[in-house]
Motif scaffolding. Structure first.
Motif, PDB file in Angstrom:
ATOM      1  N   GLY A 195     -50.767  59.688 -80.479  1.00 13.65           N
ATOM      2  CA  GLY A 195     -49.654  58.757 -80.430  1.00 13.65           C
ATOM      3  C   GLY A 195     -49.956  57.400 -79.838  1.00 13.65           C
ATOM      4  N   GLU A 196     -51.225  57.029 -79.769  1.00 12.42           N
ATOM      5  CA  GLU A 196     -51.580  55.707 -79.274  1.00 12.42           C
ATOM      6  C   GLU A 196     -52.828  55.205 -79.989  1.00 12.42           C
ATOM      7  N   ILE A 197     -53.010  53.896 -79.945  1.00 14.09           N
ATOM      8  CA  ILE A 197     -54.202  53.276 -80.502  1.00 14.09           C
ATOM      9  C   ILE A 197     -55.129  52.968 -79.337  1.00 14.09           C
ATOM     10  N   VAL A 198     -56.411  53.320 -79.500  1.00 19.33           N
ATOM     11  CA  VAL A 198     -57.391  53.106 -78.440  1.00 19.33           C
ATOM     12  C   VAL A 198     -58.413  52.087 -78.920  1.00 19.33           C
ATOM     13  N   VAL A 199     -58.660  51.082 -78.085  1.00 21.39           N
ATOM     14  CA  VAL A 199     -59.660  50.055 -78.355  1.00 21.39           C
ATOM     15  C   VAL A 199     -60.714  50.165 -77.266  1.00 21.39           C
ATOM     16  N   LYS A 200     -61.968  50.370 -77.669  1.00 24.70           N
ATOM     17  CA  LYS A 200     -63.075  50.431 -76.715  1.00 24.70           C
ATOM     18  C   LYS A 200     -64.036  49.297 -77.021  1.00 24.70           C
ATOM     19  N   ALA A 201     -64.326  48.491 -75.994  1.00 31.21           N
ATOM     20  CA  ALA A 201     -65.219  47.346 -76.156  1.00 31.21           C
ATOM     21  C   ALA A 201     -66.373  47.475 -75.174  1.00 31.21           C
ATOM     22  N   GLU A 202     -67.596  47.226 -75.659  1.00 29.86           N
ATOM     23  CA  GLU A 202     -68.779  47.276 -74.796  1.00 29.86           C
ATOM     24  C   GLU A 202     -68.908  45.947 -74.061  1.00 29.86           C
ATOM     25  N   VAL A 203     -68.748  45.992 -72.731  1.00 26.28           N
ATOM     26  CA  VAL A 203     -68.845  44.774 -71.923  1.00 26.28           C
ATOM     27  C   VAL A 203     -69.711  45.029 -70.681  1.00 26.28           C
ATOM     28  N   PRO A 204     -70.946  45.508 -70.860  1.00 33.27           N
ATOM     29  CA  PRO A 204     -71.782  45.795 -69.695  1.00 33.27           C
ATOM     30  C   PRO A 204     -72.114  44.527 -68.912  1.00 33.27           C
ATOM     31  N   GLY A 205     -72.156  44.678 -67.605  1.00 33.81           N
ATOM     32  CA  GLY A 205     -72.523  43.553 -66.759  1.00 33.81           C
ATOM     33  C   GLY A 205     -71.397  42.576 -66.489  1.00 33.81           C
ATOM     34  N   ILE A 206     -70.184  42.924 -66.897  1.00 33.68           N
ATOM     35  CA  ILE A 206     -69.047  42.041 -66.674  1.00 33.68           C
ATOM     36  C   ILE A 206     -68.142  42.674 -65.622  1.00 33.68           C
ATOM     37  N   ALA A 207     -67.813  41.896 -64.598  1.00 32.13           N
ATOM     38  CA  ALA A 207     -66.935  42.377 -63.529  1.00 32.13           C
ATOM     39  C   ALA A 207     -65.501  42.485 -64.028  1.00 32.13           C
ATOM     40  N   ARG A 208     -64.738  43.351 -63.374  1.00 36.71           N
ATOM     41  CA  ARG A 208     -63.353  43.595 -63.785  1.00 36.71           C
ATOM     42  C   ARG A 208     -62.530  42.304 -63.763  1.00 36.71           C
ATOM     43  N   VAL A 213     -49.034  49.506 -72.598  1.00 38.55           N
ATOM     44  CA  VAL A 213     -50.437  49.102 -72.720  1.00 38.55           C
ATOM     45  C   VAL A 213     -51.121  49.331 -71.377  1.00 38.55           C
ATOM     46  N   ARG A 214     -52.267  50.021 -71.418  1.00 39.79           N
ATOM     47  CA  ARG A 214     -53.070  50.271 -70.216  1.00 39.79           C
ATOM     48  C   ARG A 214     -54.510  49.886 -70.508  1.00 39.79           C
ATOM     49  N   ALA A 215     -55.192  49.334 -69.521  1.00 36.95           N
ATOM     50  CA  ALA A 215     -56.595  48.950 -69.695  1.00 36.95           C
ATOM     51  C   ALA A 215     -57.401  49.426 -68.500  1.00 36.95           C
ATOM     52  N   THR A 216     -58.591  50.001 -68.779  1.00 40.25           N
ATOM     53  CA  THR A 216     -59.508  50.424 -67.723  1.00 40.25           C
ATOM     54  C   THR A 216     -60.909  49.944 -68.077  1.00 40.25           C
ATOM     55  N   LEU A 217     -61.716  49.744 -67.046  1.00 36.28           N
ATOM     56  CA  LEU A 217     -63.113  49.340 -67.227  1.00 36.28           C
ATOM     57  C   LEU A 217     -63.971  50.349 -66.483  1.00 36.28           C
ATOM     58  N   THR A 218     -64.757  51.125 -67.235  1.00 35.52           N
ATOM     59  CA  THR A 218     -65.598  52.163 -66.654  1.00 35.52           C
ATOM     60  C   THR A 218     -66.976  52.111 -67.276  1.00 35.52           C
ATOM     61  N   ASP A 219     -68.001  51.998 -66.437  1.00 41.17           N
ATOM     62  CA  ASP A 219     -69.395  52.013 -66.893  1.00 41.17           C
ATOM     63  C   ASP A 219     -69.664  51.025 -68.019  1.00 41.17           C
ATOM     64  N   GLU A 271     -61.601  49.973 -71.992  1.00 48.14           N
ATOM     65  CA  GLU A 271     -60.770  50.824 -72.838  1.00 48.14           C
ATOM     66  C   GLU A 271     -59.332  50.366 -72.709  1.00 48.14           C
ATOM     67  N   VAL A 272     -58.744  49.987 -73.838  1.00 48.18           N
ATOM     68  CA  VAL A 272     -57.351  49.563 -73.885  1.00 48.18           C
ATOM     69  C   VAL A 272     -56.594  50.608 -74.692  1.00 48.18           C
ATOM     70  N   ARG A 273     -55.561  51.178 -74.069  1.00 46.89           N
ATOM     71  CA  ARG A 273     -54.718  52.179 -74.742  1.00 46.89           C
ATOM     72  C   ARG A 273     -53.367  51.548 -75.027  1.00 46.89           C
ATOM     73  N   LEU A 274     -53.018  51.523 -76.308  1.00 46.18           N
ATOM     74  CA  LEU A 274     -51.782  50.897 -76.768  1.00 46.18           C
ATOM     75  C   LEU A 274     -50.824  51.987 -77.233  1.00 46.18           C
ATOM     76  N   GLY A 275     -49.810  52.259 -76.423  1.00 47.15           N
ATOM     77  CA  GLY A 275     -48.833  53.284 -76.781  1.00 47.15           C
ATOM     78  C   GLY A 275     -47.959  52.840 -77.940  1.00 47.15           C
ATOM     79  N   LYS A 276     -47.481  53.816 -78.686  1.00 44.65           N
ATOM     80  CA  LYS A 276     -46.630  53.517 -79.834  1.00 44.65           C
ATOM     81  C   LYS A 276     -45.169  53.734 -79.482  1.00 44.65           C
ATOM     82  N   ARG A 277     -44.300  53.031 -80.208  1.00 45.15           N
ATOM     83  CA  ARG A 277     -42.858  53.197 -80.046  1.00 45.15           C
ATOM     84  C   ARG A 277     -42.453  54.570 -80.561  1.00 45.15           C
TER      85      ARG A 277
END
Length: 150
Positions: free
Chosen positions: A54-67, A121-127, A131-137
């Motif tokens: 029930g959500e769309i997940v976007v994962k982007a590779e951003v190594p070496g970038i601070a939060r 919408v929730r966003a986390t940065l791990t390793d 990761e951006v999680r976009l909830g649906k209506r």
């Protein structure tokens, strides 16, 4: 007996198509997929987008970038990922033998479907993976209509 090569028009057409496709790729060699393009900038992180639970997940590779160097924004049906990877300043440029990693600012922009709820919408940065999680209506449930006989 001499070997004679025959002209193959289909091969020529395929070669021409490959050349045209390469001409329309972005400057960094990544083809445009489904109309989404990295915006102009020094580099663009690789992104995976998928639909799950029930959500769309976007994962982007951003190594070496601070939060604090990554910004996520959803406005008007558009998801924007913006950030910057800075070159280490403690090493002088003339001391580098090779620089293959990309540095500078990036901007990735994606059109969201109408089903995305901007309040979920929730966003986390791990390793090094954003990761951006976009909830649906909530979808309107189908309603049974009783047919009356006149």
């Amino acid at each position: 007996m001499a070997i004679v090569r025959f002209w193959d028009p289909l091969k020529e057409l395929s070669t021409l198509q490959d050349r045209v496709n390469r001409a329309f790729e972005d400057p960094f060699g990544a083809p445009h997929i489904r109309g989404e393009r990295p915006a102009a900038g020094a580099w663009a992180p690789a992104v995976d987008i998928f639909d799950t639970n029930g959500e769309i997940v976007v994962k982007a590779e951003v190594p070496g970038i601070a939060r604090d160097q990554v910004h996520v924004e959803v406005e008007g049906g558009i998801l924007s990922l913006r950030g910057e990877r800075k070159l280490e300043k403690e090493i002088k440029e003339e001391n580098y033998h090779r620089v293959e990693r990309s540095y500078g600012t990036f901007l990735r922009v994606f059109t969201l479907p109408d089903s995305v709820d901007p309040e979920k919408v929730r966003a986390t940065l791990t390793d090094g993976v954003l990761e951006v999680r976009l909830g649906k209506r909530e979808q309107a449930k189908p309603r049974q209509i009783q047919v009356k006989v006149n």
